[in-house]
Scaffold this motif. Sequence first.
Motif, PDB file in Angstrom:
ATOM      1  N   VAL A 482       0.867  -1.172   0.000  1.00 16.49           N
ATOM      2  CA  VAL A 482       0.000   0.000   0.000  1.00 16.49           C
ATOM      3  C   VAL A 482       0.909   1.229   0.000  1.00 16.49           C
ATOM      4  O   VAL A 482       1.670   1.450   0.945  1.00 16.49           O
ATOM      5  CB  VAL A 482      -0.926   0.020   1.216  1.00 16.49           C
ATOM      6  CG1 VAL A 482      -1.831   1.249   1.164  1.00 16.49           C
ATOM      7  CG2 VAL A 482      -1.764  -1.252   1.265  1.00 16.49           C
ATOM      8  N   ARG A 534      -4.259  -3.653   7.347  1.00 15.49           N
ATOM      9  CA  ARG A 534      -5.035  -4.841   6.967  1.00 15.49           C
ATOM     10  C   ARG A 534      -6.533  -4.592   7.124  1.00 15.49           C
ATOM     11  O   ARG A 534      -7.343  -4.964   6.271  1.00 15.49           O
ATOM     12  CB  ARG A 534      -4.600  -6.037   7.814  1.00 15.49           C
ATOM     13  CG  ARG A 534      -5.152  -7.385   7.321  1.00 15.49           C
ATOM     14  CD  ARG A 534      -4.676  -8.520   8.217  1.00 15.49           C
ATOM     15  NE  ARG A 534      -3.218  -8.612   8.253  1.00 15.49           N
ATOM     16  CZ  ARG A 534      -2.503  -9.245   7.333  1.00 15.49           C
ATOM     17  NH1 ARG A 534      -3.097  -9.842   6.312  1.00 15.49           N
ATOM     18  NH2 ARG A 534      -1.187  -9.293   7.438  1.00 15.49           N
ATOM     19  N   LEU A 537      -7.678  -2.457   4.255  1.00 16.09           N
ATOM     20  CA  LEU A 537      -7.780  -3.259   3.018  1.00 16.09           C
ATOM     21  C   LEU A 537      -9.084  -4.044   3.001  1.00 16.09           C
ATOM     22  O   LEU A 537      -9.784  -4.094   1.978  1.00 16.09           O
ATOM     23  CB  LEU A 537      -6.599  -4.224   2.918  1.00 16.09           C
ATOM     24  CG  LEU A 537      -5.257  -3.649   2.445  1.00 16.09           C
ATOM     25  CD1 LEU A 537      -4.138  -4.649   2.712  1.00 16.09           C
ATOM     26  CD2 LEU A 537      -5.303  -3.292   0.961  1.00 16.09           C
ATOM     27  N   LEU A 542     -10.579  -5.016  -0.657  1.00 15.13           N
ATOM     28  CA  LEU A 542      -9.432  -5.265  -1.526  1.00 15.13           C
ATOM     29  C   LEU A 542      -8.747  -6.601  -1.265  1.00 15.13           C
ATOM     30  O   LEU A 542      -7.942  -7.048  -2.078  1.00 15.13           O
ATOM     31  CB  LEU A 542      -8.402  -4.134  -1.369  1.00 15.13           C
ATOM     32  CG  LEU A 542      -8.874  -2.734  -1.800  1.00 15.13           C
ATOM     33  CD1 LEU A 542      -7.815  -1.693  -1.489  1.00 15.13           C
ATOM     34  CD2 LEU A 542      -9.224  -2.728  -3.287  1.00 15.13           C
ATOM     35  N   THR A 546      -6.502  -9.315  -4.191  1.00 13.25           N
ATOM     36  CA  THR A 546      -5.041  -9.309  -4.156  1.00 13.25           C
ATOM     37  C   THR A 546      -4.413 -10.367  -5.043  1.00 13.25           C
ATOM     38  O   THR A 546      -3.263 -10.238  -5.446  1.00 13.25           O
ATOM     39  CB  THR A 546      -4.547  -9.514  -2.713  1.00 13.25           C
ATOM     40  OG1 THR A 546      -5.125 -10.713  -2.189  1.00 13.25           O
ATOM     41  CG2 THR A 546      -4.922  -8.327  -1.845  1.00 13.25           C
TER      42      THR A 546
END
Length: 551
Positions: A482, A534, A537, A542, A546
């Motif tokens: 990120v 985390r 995300l 997201l 991944t």
Amino acid sequence: MDGTTVSEEGAASGMGGAMRMSRRVMNLAHFLTQNARRHSERTGFVWGDRSWTWREIDAGVSQLAAALAARGIVKGDRILVHSKNCDEMFWSMFAAFRLGAVWVPTNFRLMPDEVAYLATASGAKAFLCHSDFPEHAAAVKAASPALGFTWRIADGSLGEKSVSEAIAAHAGARVDNAGVEYDDPCWFFFTSGTTGRSKAAVLTHGQMAFVVTNHLADLMPGTTEHDASLVVAPLSHGAGIHQLVQSARGAKTILLPSERFDVNEAFRLIETHRVSNLFTVPTILKLMVENPAIDHYDHSSLRYVIYAGAPMYREDQKAALKKLGHVLVQYFGLGEVTGNITVLPPALHHPEDGPQTRIGTCGFERTGMQVSIQDDQGRELKPFETGEICVIGPAVFAGYFDNPEANAKAFRDGWFRTGDLGHMDKEGFVYITGRASDMYISGGSNIYPREVEEKILTHPAIGEVAVLGVPDPVWGEVGVAVCVPREGASPVTELELAGYLATKMPRYKMPKRFFFWEALPKSGYGKIPKRLVRDELEARGLLDLTTKQTG
């Protein structure tokens, strides 16, 4: 800690069961006694347009201690303090010490239920709460029926009375420093809780006297009453330790006028008060270095800019050295070891890469401390082999309060296990690879996010990055990065960044995905916890993307 500290147990066993001898030590509040004698009219504390001499500080602390004693606070009692940085918060630390009580500060950015938990976990008998946090006061009162009383800090209406009223009611009172022994607790230093609930690390008068001496020897040698220090972080944790060290030398402490970090104001205060040292974390130092204010104010008085809490990326180091000169000091040290594991002094912060530059090191062992890199069985590893960083020495805390399970996990054969992974070179310089919890395994290979992040940050368009492992059906785990674009830089795409990194790292270490955000989530201490990244995300949906390749 079940009534016995780790150090007490060790002392008892070391004497074959004989009665432990008294180890009387200096009460840390004696620093104020000394300053009131030697530097009576010298300014010791500045906040906004107000300042206090050491005589006034010592008197105010005695009056607050007298007020607390009048409400039944005695040696060993815990005093919970939830406050923004201010004069009365600083006084409360020394008032607790003076009584032999235990100071239990919290990060003022915590939520009400979190502070309520800290109140019950510490067994607090009194609560000093900033008036901006009535919900916290209510939560603590509801969760702690045995709590004796609540006083407010600053103007407002919560609690029985204000701290300033309590001080005024005991004008002229003089309280002597309580007699204390080496293992008597003075501070419950709550961990930041990267996993699960925060734990109260027990800091003692004897331990902290060593910590203060060590900081002065290794971090800021030559500090005297002529120095000045700027506070840019909450006094509840590392900044509080730093200011205790300043008080030991009679140096002046300057607070920012509000809890909001204003880079321009920070540099104005540095120029105005000829600030010679400050303690911060890499993310805050990066903000200061990249702000135009650094070129508009005179900061030549700075001798030690101390950063800790997380490693500083090499590119950020070089930028800071270019702007500030040879003033950077890095240390590695958890709250449980009170910042006393390694040090990298100014002379070893090189502005350019070269054979003399140990890129990525956090320095060598602190004076009086010993570091060992150990495997899972506690065996010491050879140079350059990666394992857990373990430490012994007088700065190691007495254990976690009332938490035998955590103590059993934290100590092995007398060594404190930091939970950080790293290695040591042949000359004893330590290199942190990352938290044990941050490491992930991809296709059977251990991946340490720290070294991947270092490579990504060499790209001129990337200002911040966090790399972490996420589940993958093929490889077990894969890395995701990120990234936060550097302000003013031309944007870079995911494929361009991957291409840039292709020649800089093995393919198995390459993150599978690159995401670009405006900012990374940070804790109240300015760190970037991977758990918060985390969580974000997941909140953005997201994690399930991944493993998909980008086009």
